[in-house]
Motif scaffolding. Structure first.
Motif, mmCIF file in Angstrom:
data_model
loop_
_atom_site.group_PDB
_atom_site.id
_atom_site.type_symbol
_atom_site.label_atom_id
_atom_site.label_comp_id
_atom_site.label_asym_id
_atom_site.label_seq_id
_atom_site.Cartn_x
_atom_site.Cartn_y
_atom_site.Cartn_z
ATOM 1 N N LYS A 523 2.606 -8.994 3.138
ATOM 2 C CA LYS A 523 1.657 -10.098 2.957
ATOM 3 C C LYS A 523 0.293 -9.775 3.544
ATOM 4 O O LYS A 523 -0.738 -10.214 3.031
ATOM 5 N N TYR A 524 0.289 -9.022 4.628
ATOM 6 C CA TYR A 524 -0.972 -8.756 5.313
ATOM 7 C C TYR A 524 -1.713 -7.543 4.750
ATOM 8 O O TYR A 524 -2.767 -7.183 5.263
ATOM 9 N N GLN A 525 -1.157 -6.911 3.734
ATOM 10 C CA GLN A 525 -1.846 -5.804 3.075
ATOM 11 C C GLN A 525 -2.727 -6.364 1.961
ATOM 12 O O GLN A 525 -2.227 -6.932 0.990
ATOM 13 N N GLU A 526 -4.040 -6.234 2.095
ATOM 14 C CA GLU A 526 -4.952 -6.764 1.089
ATOM 15 C C GLU A 526 -5.026 -5.872 -0.140
ATOM 16 O O GLU A 526 -5.265 -6.339 -1.241
ATOM 17 N N SER A 527 -4.829 -4.572 0.060
ATOM 18 C CA SER A 527 -4.931 -3.632 -1.051
ATOM 19 C C SER A 527 -3.595 -3.524 -1.781
ATOM 20 O O SER A 527 -2.537 -3.410 -1.156
ATOM 21 N N SER A 528 -3.660 -3.569 -3.106
ATOM 22 C CA SER A 528 -2.439 -3.413 -3.898
ATOM 23 C C SER A 528 -1.863 -2.013 -3.743
ATOM 24 O O SER A 528 -0.648 -1.820 -3.817
ATOM 25 N N ARG A 529 -2.727 -1.038 -3.497
ATOM 26 C CA ARG A 529 -2.250 0.326 -3.297
ATOM 27 C C ARG A 529 -1.402 0.417 -2.032
ATOM 28 O O ARG A 529 -0.369 1.078 -2.003
ATOM 29 N N ARG A 530 -1.831 -0.244 -0.981
ATOM 30 C CA ARG A 530 -1.061 -0.238 0.258
ATOM 31 C C ARG A 530 0.269 -0.957 0.077
ATOM 32 O O ARG A 530 1.287 -0.550 0.642
ATOM 33 N N ARG A 531 0.246 -2.018 -0.683
ATOM 34 C CA ARG A 531 1.502 -2.732 -0.933
ATOM 35 C C ARG A 531 2.485 -1.853 -1.696
ATOM 36 O O ARG A 531 3.675 -1.826 -1.380
ATOM 37 N N LYS A 532 1.992 -1.139 -2.688
ATOM 38 C CA LYS A 532 2.868 -0.239 -3.429
ATOM 39 C C LYS A 532 3.400 0.874 -2.542
ATOM 40 O O LYS A 532 4.571 1.262 -2.642
ATOM 41 N N ALA A 533 2.535 1.380 -1.664
ATOM 42 C CA ALA A 533 2.981 2.432 -0.749
ATOM 43 C C ALA A 533 4.060 1.909 0.189
ATOM 44 O O ALA A 533 5.027 2.622 0.507
ATOM 45 N N LEU A 534 3.908 0.660 0.624
ATOM 46 C CA LEU A 534 4.906 0.063 1.502
ATOM 47 C C LEU A 534 6.246 -0.085 0.791
ATOM 48 O O LEU A 534 7.305 0.237 1.353
ATOM 49 N N ILE A 535 6.205 -0.544 -0.441
ATOM 50 C CA ILE A 535 7.436 -0.698 -1.216
ATOM 51 C C ILE A 535 8.071 0.661 -1.475
ATOM 52 O O ILE A 535 9.299 0.831 -1.353
ATOM 53 N N CYS A 536 7.263 1.656 -1.805
ATOM 54 C CA CYS A 536 7.803 2.998 -2.050
ATOM 55 C C CYS A 536 8.452 3.569 -0.789
ATOM 56 O O CYS A 536 9.502 4.218 -0.857
ATOM 57 N N THR A 537 7.839 3.325 0.360
ATOM 58 C CA THR A 537 8.415 3.802 1.618
ATOM 59 C C THR A 537 9.771 3.164 1.870
ATOM 60 O O THR A 537 10.722 3.846 2.286
ATOM 61 N N MET A 538 9.881 1.865 1.603
ATOM 62 C CA MET A 538 11.155 1.180 1.806
ATOM 63 C C MET A 538 12.204 1.684 0.825
ATOM 64 O O MET A 538 13.379 1.851 1.192
ATOM 65 N N VAL A 539 11.808 1.932 -0.405
ATOM 66 C CA VAL A 539 12.754 2.453 -1.396
ATOM 67 C C VAL A 539 13.258 3.833 -0.974
ATOM 68 O O VAL A 539 14.459 4.137 -1.063
ATOM 69 N N ILE A 540 12.348 4.669 -0.492
ATOM 70 C CA ILE A 540 12.755 6.006 -0.032
ATOM 71 C C ILE A 540 13.729 5.894 1.134
ATOM 72 O O ILE A 540 14.730 6.629 1.201
ATOM 73 N N LEU A 541 13.447 4.973 2.062
ATOM 74 C CA LEU A 541 14.347 4.787 3.199
ATOM 75 C C LEU A 541 15.734 4.349 2.748
ATOM 76 O O LEU A 541 16.751 4.858 3.238
#
Length: 749
Positions: A523-541
């Motif tokens: 929620k606190y990520q304003e950039s959509s790119r950062r949000r996608k990176a966060l989701i990708c990191t969780m998927v990798i984990l």
């Protein structure tokens, strides 16, 4: 152009109510997430179906007489988990009759075929994963991101491998199933308790259903009783938002009548169940070997304290990074913390510092005065899912919005008393315990960002956000701390240092915290790119955890692979057990090397010395075998099997008098305090029959008859006569033995 806030408000006014389409979609979303999580849990663990019995499975299933149809069902409620009577001094005192009953059903359906036992374990884990996902959906107010992340993390977490792949881990999985069901039943009771009188019958049904499920959790595994504490935490801190200042009013004020009712039942049930458990255990607690829990055996108070404080931090690290896993953490697998200058004390300080900070966070954001109200969590699943007008209600005060558009955005609200007919009136004077003044929700971050309340729905949204975040933290702490308390050695010593299966229920709280944290970061990520990176990191984990779990399951497929996987964690235990497997496979040279390798790490292991003696005896190296038996007896004087085999070797070497003395001593060994008294008593009978056989070989038939009659008189009920015939064999004593049997029966008649 109207502002973004006005457009959002316009959309909210035109959305369907919760009683119709919106809530139906929410239900379908939750059902889909639950189905996905359960399917993933099954897929990740399906490779355990081909596994054999490993480690403790043999003693709990193969040699457990309580699984046999000839054993009365009542024995399940009188014996411990391993089939030893609870009243015996050597009992492990682990009382899990429901789990043993499930093993018995497995045996009735498929005998000792391990496939059926593993199938039930995997199905139970998939069911628990789905049930936990349903709980997470309630905690996160049906938000799909944290619900999916928490559910998938629980389904694939490698720390669950022992509980699912090891058959004896069913106790933890089954206890978690009852645990979650009991909590859900108590949440339903709290909702019906504060409703209209027509829910009176339902509420009692839900309450006693919760208490019954809590009893089932305890009868599946002991720490399942802690669900009563989790229910109490929910009722006090989530349902009523009580603080220490509210405790005096709790005892007298009428508004807390429902809370008093629930707590009295929870405390009463806890007293009854704990009293019942203590009565079964007896006055004397179980005795554990020093190697099982070295810290408990330490004479140093500093060592015991520092080590016991460090172990919970190490367990939490296993939840964070399950890279190093082992089938056994006893002995020196976790070295003792003997000094305050040990670097591991920094880990301990960080862990408890974070825990204290979290508790202070919860205390700081609780309302200053408790009020009986429904939490955001309790509303999920009801027809009021999308409304929050019952949160922190204050019906004496309401506000009316005078704004008509974005130009009026910062205009103050005019208070209107008891005006509940206007759609823009909202009846809350608090936002999760924080005052709402001048249209502003004054809740501080990080719980709730200050928000200008343009309408009832705006402030209500802020209140729900504040509420469910706090609910998630409280419930996570309750799951993390309370079920783990029995394993902390604070109230009594336990027979293990670390047991990965014990973390099955506490991992529920860990997964909830991860889901909540990910949502806040997103929620606190304003950039959509950062949000996608966060989701990708969780998927990798999640993928890495799934691969780790799948590969760890392969370690549990055979005992050999399991013991090899534990060499880097617990080398003496792993090498000693691996040597037994190699010896059974006929790899005598490798087995002897493994036995001696284990003894280089820990030279006082009596079992390893005894097993090495067996190996040497099979190879005809009788003098070396005799020495191994003597060393085993030196470290464990009441090891009956070592006495028996030493007598056999002495007889082979022609030292008859020494053999007779050893047999006589073996037959008189006390079984008090031993873990496996049935095997001990059987060994004593075997010693008497071997003594009689020795007398018969020397032609002392009268002495042989006396010894055989003594053995038959002392023979326990569980001793199988077939083992006697196998021991005697088809030698010259066999015809004489049959004569003795017939003679003894005639004299008895």
């Amino acid at each position: 152009m109207p502002g973004k806030g006005a457009r959002a408000h316009w959309r909210r006014e035109r959305e369907p109510s919760c009683q119709t389409l919106a809530c139906l979609k929410v239900g379908k979303m939750e059902l889909g997430v639950v189905a996905v999580v359960s399917a993933v849990a099954w897929v990740v663990h399906w490779n355990t179906l081909a596994a054999d019995f490993a480690y403790d499975d043999s003693r709990a299933i193969k040699t457990n007489q309580d699984l046999l149809p000839s054993t009365p069902l009542s024995n399940l409620f009188r014996d411990d988990f391993w089939g030893t009577p609870l009243i015996h001094s050597g009992s492990h005192k682990s009382y899990r009759p429901l789990c043993v009953f499930s093993f018995r059903i497995n045996f009735w359906l498929g005998g000792f075929d391990p496939w059926g036992y593993h199938l039930v374990n995997v199905l139970l884990h998939a069911l628990v994963s789905g049930l936990f996902t349903h709980l997470a959906a309630g905690v996160f107010l049906q938000h799909s991101l944290p619900t999916m992340v928490a559910g998938l993390l629980f389904a694939v977490h490698p720390i669950h491998t022992e509980a699912v792949a090891g058959v004896v881990g069913r106790a933890d999985v089954g206890a978690c199933l009852f645990f979650l069901l009991a909590l859900q039943a108590y949440v339903q009771y709290c909702k019906w308790r504060d409703k209209e009188p027509e829910y009176c019958g339902r509420r009692w049904m839900a309450l006693y259903g919760a208490l019954g499920l809590a009893t089932g959790a305890m009868l599946t595994k002991e720490h399942g009783i802690t669900v009563l504490g989790v229910c109490a935490v929910y009722d006090v801190l989530i349902q009523h938002r009580l603080t220490p200042r509210d405790i005096p009013s709790l005892l007298v004020e009428k508004r807390y009548q429902g809370l008093r009712e629930g707590l009295l039942h929870l405390v009463g049930a806890a007293i009854v169940l704990v009293g019942f458990r203590v009565h079964l255990m007896g006055r004397k607690p179980p005795d554990f070997a020093p190697a099982d829990n070295p810290a408990a055996d330490s004479d140093s108070f500093v060592t015991r304290t520092l080590t016991f404080l460090y172990l919970p931090a190490f367990n939490f690290w296993l939840l964070l990074c399950p890279l190093w896993l082992s089938f056994d953490w006893s002995m020196e697998a976790v070295p003792l913390v003997c000094s305050i200058f040990d670097p591991r004390n920094l880990v301990t300080l960080c862990f408890y510092g974070g825990l204290i900070y979290t508790f202070l966070f919860v205390h700081r954001h609780l309302p200053r005065r408790g009020a009986p109200s429904e939490s955001a969590f309790s509303l999920v699943g009801s027809t009021n899912t999308c409304t929050c007008q019952t949160l922190n209600q204050s019906p004496k005060l309401s506000f009316y919005s005078n704004h008509s558009g974005p130009a009026q955005r910062h205009k103050k609200f005019t208070p209107i008393l008891n005006n509940n007919n206007n759609n823009h009136a909202f009846i809350q004077s608090t936002c999760n315990g924080h005052r709402v003044s001048n249209g502003t929700c004054n809740a501080p971050p990080p719980v709730c960002q200050p928000t200008i309340c343009y309408s009832a729905s705006d402030c209500c949204e802020c209140a729900v956000t504040c509420s469910y975040r706090l609910d998630a933290v409280i419930l996570s702490l309750a799951f993390l701390v309370l079920p783990f308390i029995p394993a902390t050695n604070l109230f009594f010593y336990v027979g293990f240092v670390i047991a990965e299966r014990v973390l099955y229920i506490p991992s529920v709280g860990f997964c909830l915290l991860v889901g909540l944290g990910l949502e806040q970061l997103y929620k606190y990520q304003e950039s959509s790119r950062r949000r996608k990176a966060l989701i990708c990191t969780m998927v990798i984990l999640l993928v890495l955890f799934s691969v780790r779990t799948f590969r760890r399951n392969l370690d549990w497929r055979t005992e050999e692979s399991l013991y090899r996987s534990g060499i880097h964690i617990n080398p003496p235990k792993a090498y000693g057990n691996l040597a037994n497997i190699l010896s059974a496979q006929g790899k005598k040279t490798k087995a002897e090397w493994a036995y001696r390798k284990a003894l280089t790490y820990r030279s006082n292991m009596a079992d390893v010395h005894y097993n090495l003696g067996i190996l040497l005896q099979e190879q005809g190296r009788f003098e070396e075998a005799l020495q191994s038996y003597k060393v085993a007896i030196q470290f464990r004087p009441r090891l009956a099997m070592a006495h028996l085999n030493m007598g056999l070797v002495l007889g082979i070497l022609g030292r008859k008098e020494e053999a007779i003395e050893v047999y006589r001593h073996c037959a008189q060994l006390d079984s008090a305090g031993l873990k496996d008294p049935k095997k001990h008593e059987s060994t004593k009978i075997s010693a008497l029959f071997n003594l009689g056989r020795l007398y018969a070989d020397e032609g002392k038939y009268h002495e042989a008859i006396d010894v055989y009659q003594e053995a038959m008189h002392k023979m326990p009920d569980h001793y199988q006569p077939q083992s006697l015939y196998n021991m005697l064999g088809m030698d010259t004593v066999y015809p004489f033995y049959l004569t003795i049997i017939n003679h003894s029966h005639c004299t008895t008649c």
